[in-house]
Design an enzyme around this catalytic site. Structure first.
Site, mmCIF file in Angstrom:
data_model
loop_
_atom_site.group_PDB
_atom_site.id
_atom_site.type_symbol
_atom_site.label_atom_id
_atom_site.label_comp_id
_atom_site.label_asym_id
_atom_site.label_seq_id
_atom_site.Cartn_x
_atom_site.Cartn_y
_atom_site.Cartn_z
ATOM 1 N N HIS A 17 0.657 -1.201 0.093
ATOM 2 C CA HIS A 17 0.038 -0.038 0.148
ATOM 3 C C HIS A 17 0.806 1.279 0.174
ATOM 4 C CE1 HIS A 17 -2.981 -2.726 2.463
ATOM 5 N NE2 HIS A 17 -3.290 -2.501 1.361
ATOM 6 N N LYS A 41 -16.873 -6.368 7.495
ATOM 7 C CA LYS A 41 -15.807 -7.056 7.220
ATOM 8 C C LYS A 41 -15.044 -7.665 8.333
ATOM 9 C CE LYS A 41 -14.157 -5.490 2.654
ATOM 10 N NZ LYS A 41 -13.250 -5.207 1.887
ATOM 11 N N ARG A 90 -2.144 -5.959 -8.351
ATOM 12 C CA ARG A 90 -0.798 -6.522 -8.006
ATOM 13 C C ARG A 90 -0.656 -7.833 -8.895
ATOM 14 N NH1 ARG A 90 -3.134 -8.319 -2.010
ATOM 15 N NH2 ARG A 90 -4.672 -8.131 -3.443
ATOM 16 N N SER A 128 -2.832 -7.767 3.249
ATOM 17 C CA SER A 128 -2.955 -7.595 4.565
ATOM 18 C C SER A 128 -3.231 -8.972 5.315
ATOM 19 C CB SER A 128 -3.920 -6.529 4.827
ATOM 20 O OG SER A 128 -3.709 -5.412 4.480
HETATM 21 O O1 PNS Z 1 -8.494 -2.834 0.679
HETATM 22 P P1 PNS Z 1 -9.817 -3.327 -0.235
HETATM 23 O O2 PNS Z 1 -10.658 -3.969 1.034
HETATM 24 O O3 PNS Z 1 -9.492 -4.000 -1.446
HETATM 25 O O4 PNS Z 1 -10.861 -2.227 -0.363
HETATM 26 C C1 PNS Z 1 -12.061 -2.225 -1.019
HETATM 27 C C2 PNS Z 1 -12.802 -1.008 -1.026
HETATM 28 C C3 PNS Z 1 -12.744 -0.215 0.095
HETATM 29 C C4 PNS Z 1 -12.256 0.054 -2.271
HETATM 30 C C5 PNS Z 1 -14.161 -1.199 -1.707
HETATM 31 O O5 PNS Z 1 -15.046 -2.397 -0.723
HETATM 32 C C6 PNS Z 1 -15.136 0.052 -1.583
HETATM 33 O O6 PNS Z 1 -15.001 1.037 -2.557
HETATM 34 N N1 PNS Z 1 -16.115 0.225 -0.584
HETATM 35 C C7 PNS Z 1 -17.116 0.970 -0.628
HETATM 36 C C8 PNS Z 1 -18.664 0.494 -1.029
HETATM 37 C C9 PNS Z 1 -18.591 0.857 -2.414
HETATM 38 O O7 PNS Z 1 -18.504 1.995 -2.872
HETATM 39 N N2 PNS Z 1 -19.126 -0.232 -3.113
HETATM 40 C C10 PNS Z 1 -19.321 -0.163 -4.826
HETATM 41 C C11 PNS Z 1 -18.260 -0.216 -5.515
HETATM 42 S S1 PNS Z 1 -18.105 -2.068 -5.857
#
Ligand code: PNS
Length: 165
Positions: A17, A41, A90, A128
């Site tokens: 990150h 989560k 990645r 993570s």
């Molecule tokens: O680090 P991560 O868990 O891969 O991040 C995922 C994240 C936070 C970017 C994603 O879950 C997110 O944007 N969540 C907010 C909800 C949302 O907007 N969902 C619609 C898009 S699919």
């Protein structure tokens, strides 16, 4: 002024990150690291803890701000006045999920674009989840996370009693 959001769970932040944060902070005027507050989560660290840790490990980056968010990412982007979302890729295994997410976000808010940075090859295996597993078994974390994160991880895991089982 170009403002971007780098969103994620950051549970906890890893060198992968940080690689994306450092590189993308050079491409924009302001980078907002959006920390998802999503209890569903079941994160190891609370959102306040994740924000504090991120602030500590990015304190040398002047144009980076750490902000928690909940709900839709595009709504958070609009609230912050950011027209750009940055995500790291990645490996090919990330691609399908990231493509779906960026296309969904674009449908929800056509004024917000997503840009991908490929993760540095030395961090392409890192997540993570892996870091938490290594920590749970008392492994050496120095290649994966900054010292400040390793200390927080060991504190958390010792408190939860998951170590040395
Ligand atoms: O680090 P991560 O868990 O891969 O991040 C995922 C994240 C936070 C970017 C994603 O879950 C997110 O944007 N969540 C907010 C909800 C949302 O907007 N969902 C619609 C898009 S699919």
């Amino acid at each position: 002024m170009l403002k971007a959001i780098y969103p994620g769970s950051f549970d906890p932040v890893t060198y992968g990150h940080l690689d994306i944060i450092r590189r993308s902070s050079k491409l924009v005027d302001e980078l907002i690291v959006g920390v998802l507050c999503n209890k569903a989560k079941m994160p190891l660290f609370s959102v306040e803890e994740r924000v504090r840790i991120l602030e500590e490990v990015t304190k040398d980056l002047d144009n980076v701000r750490i902000v928690p968010f909940h709900g839709l990412l595009v709504e958070f982007a609009a609230k912050m006045g950011a027209g750009l979302i940055i995500r790291g890729l990645r490996a090919i295994t990330d691609f399908e999920y990231e493509l779906q997410m960026s296309q969904t976000n674009h449908k929800l808010e056509p004024n917000v674009e997503t840009m991908f940075l490929t993760t540095g090859i030395e961090y392409s295996y890192l997540s993570s989840t892996t870091v938490k597993e290594i920590a749970a078994f008392g492994g050496d974390l120095s290649q994966f996370v900054p010292e400040a994160v390793a200390v927080e991880l060991m504190k958390k895991i010792n408190t939860k009693g998951e170590c040395n089982k």
